[in-house]
Design an enzyme around this catalytic site. Structure first.
Site: not given
Length: 625
Positions: A337, A366
């Site tokens: 993330d 990400e």
């Protein structure tokens, strides 16, 4: 001791407050020790050293030793006397455990055993997900409630409330396990679940990105053992388990945030400072220092303190935590993330520590950048990164440029110059920027974007074109849960609307979309197409790792080929509303001596010496024979 943390308009000073808890890994702790992290380690690792955190009131006052003095290679104390960090060399350990002796004024106060477990056979050589896989993304709280007994837990604040769109709805690990056959039937070979570690925020904790304990599965999802069992059940089906890992931040309720080991464990400011989210400043040689610093060090949101990965203790803690989960839960991959919200030098060291241990492992970051040059900077061995002598060591990045295009193009009927399918052509034309374009994660949507079926008002023709592209374009396709049954959701109504409960995951649901009989005709049309498409994809390695040749779109029709030494697939995407006739002579350099082609979803045979008709807003996947 005082540790100052600045929140919006509030200055809070944390003093030491003992955190009483029952340790979840069945480790016997002395009264003086309240936590040990990692709770145990593994013998035979590539890096033989492990840094063990001991936490307890005034624990730093003790001298720590082992029977073999060579075992301990470093002892680190910080400003907070409740922590001591002991580094040991596991190669020096005889047997399966280390006995630590804690002394005060040369008198033994207590001892603590620390276990070293045996690794799985060939653990270091585990194979990660790759372009032969299709990844299914789900949010566990919204997928299925398999165990109603864990809907609430006395140790966590937020309680079950399915009536609240942003509340806890009760989905859990057991719910995923019970529906693995459903996911497998879609052609999915891997599952990326949003985070499962504990998030003890008072509200909106269902997404679990504000974690409060990164060694413990949230009890409302299940136990650590349940997570291990999920991986075991997936491996029985030749499926891969991908963990969602957060390196950039924790939640305010994390036990270490309440009693910081050192003030610079997180980034702090005189007043609350949020990141400017301008990720381009990291690679921008013209960026101002203040913009870059705020970008990297500012908090993501007020409830998520920003971790200082440049603190060696923090970096080591995060490296070991990720490796511990890989070993313990037998993971096949990690999705990271907000990867580029951490300091580049620190996050690249974190990534390299993992890939050094597991050379065939895959991690996807990400990177929410749409410019492909900026996106390429973050992939391992990027030629753009090398200009600045930077290497992230990150094998895969998420292709947000393609995702953005897929959310626009199917409403662009004319396809003039740079519109319609030409947007995708132009994206693929820039693949030279990436050192490994086949290792990009490609998707039409995820849990943070607009719902694809909402954008296109459930026009299944457009869904089929998008899925056809994901199944045949270079990269690793990712499907967001529920899209395969036509689920939609309006992001303008809040994130909860794009994260709705999967129908049939709860007792009493009138629509059970997990079964053919329970699905509506509308849902079965979506499901049957998706299942047939991605199960076919499993069988054709030309679309996994084959080469690509594509042709400039004409009349909003995009034709490309995926091929290797033994197979060739011709894909035709007609994004115009009208039926088109495709003259095959233009594509002879790829058609070569092939005579016929079979459309993989309908089994219709086409004569490649003749023009191929294709309906408006449709796609053909032709295996050349």
């Amino acid at each position: 001791m005082k540790y100052k943390i600045q929140f919006p308009n509030i200055s809070v000073r944390f003093f030491y407050v003992p955190i009483l808890m029952i340790f979840f890994m069945n480790i016997s702790l002395n009264a003086q020790i309240q936590r040990i992290e990692p709770p145990f380690w593994f013998s035979g690792m590539h890096n033989p050293e492990v840094q063990i955190l001991f936490y307890g009131e005034d624990i730093a006052q003790y001298q720590v030793s082992t029977a073999n003095p060579a075992v301990i290679t470093n002892v680190k104390r910080t400003e907070n006397p409740n922590y001591i960090f002991i580094t040991i060399n596991t190669k020096k350990v005889t047997g399966t455990a280390v006995d630590f002796t804690f002394k005060n004024k040369n008198k033994t106060s207590f001892t603590q055993k620390y276990e070293l477990k045996e690794r799985r056979k060939n653990s270091a050589q585990r194979k990660g997900f790759d372009a032969s896989d299709m990844m299914y993304l789900l949010m566990p709280d919204r997928f299925a409630n398999g165990n109603k007994n864990n809907d609430n837990d006395s140790s966590t604040t937020e309680k079950y409330n399915r009536e609240l769109p942003g509340g806890r709805h009760g989905g859990d690990i057991e719910g995923i396990i019970q529906h693995l056959d459903y996911i497998h039937s879609l052609g999915a070979t891997s599952i990326w679940s949003t985070p499962l570690c504990e998030d003890n925020d008072a509200e909106y904790s269902y997404h679990t990105y504000g974690q409060s304990d990164v060694y413990k599965i949230d009890p409302r999802f299940g136990t650590n053992e349940d997570y291990v069992r999920l991986g075991e059940e997936m491996h029985k089906r030749d499926m891969k388990l991908v963990m969602d890992y957060v390196t950039n931040h924790w939640g305010l309720q994390h036990w270490m945030i309440k009693d910081l080991p050192t003030p610079d464990w997180i980034h702090q400011f005189d007043n609350y400072t949020q990141t400017n989210h301008k990720r381009s400043t990291i690679s921008d040689t013209n960026a101002s220092k203040i913009d870059r610093d705020i970008c990297i060090n500012g908090w993501f949101v007020p409830s998520m303190p920003d971790l200082n990965i440049m603190n060696p203790l923090v970096l080591k803690y995060l490296c070991q935590n990720a490796i511990w989960w890989i070993e313990y839960a037998n993971l096949d991959g990690i999705r990271v993330d907000t990867y580029n919200y951490s300091e580049p030098e620190g996050i690249s060291k974190w990534t390299k520590a993992i890939t050094d241990e597991y050379p065939n492992f895959n991690l996807v970051g990400e990177i929410t950048l749409r410019n492909q040059g900026l996106l390429s900077y973050w992939q391992k061995d990027s030629p753009i990164g090398q200009i600045q002598k930077f290497n992230s060591h990150l094998p895969s990045v998420m292709d947000f440029a393609l995702s953005d295009a897929l959310q626009i193009i199917f409403d662009e009927d004319d396809g003039n110059w740079d519109k319609g399918v030409t947007r995708v052509y132009d994206i693929i034309a820039r693949d030279f920027l990436f050192p490994n374009s086949s290792n990009l994660l490609i998707f039409a949507e995820n849990h943070d974007t607009k719902r694809f079926n909402q954008i296109y008002k459930n026009d299944i023709r457009k869904y089929k074109m998008a899925m056809t592209m994901l199944a045949t374009i270079r990269g690793i396709p990712q499907l967001y849960y529920g899209s395969e049954i036509g689920m939609a959701g309006d992001q303008n109504l809040g994130d909860a609307d794009i994260r709705k409960d999967f129908p049939g995951g709860w007792d009493g649901d009138t629509n059970n979309a997990f079964t053919k009989e329970g699905r509506t005709e509308f849902q079965n049309e979506y499901f049957n197409f998706t299942s047939k498409l991605f199960n076919w994809r499993k069988t054709n390695d030309a679309v996994h790792f084959g080469k690509t040749t594509h042709y400039i779109p004409e009349n909003n029709v995009y034709v490309y080929f995926r091929y290797n030494a033994t197979k060739s697939v011709m894909i035709i995407i007609n994004n115009s509303p009208e039926t088109r006739t495709i003259d095959t002579k233009r594509f002879q350099e790829n058609i070569k001596n092939y005579k016929t082609a079979k459309e993989v979803l309908t089994d219709v045979i086409f004569d490649l010496s003749k023009a191929i008709p294709i309906e408006g807003k449709s796609a053909l996947i032709l295996e050349l024979k």
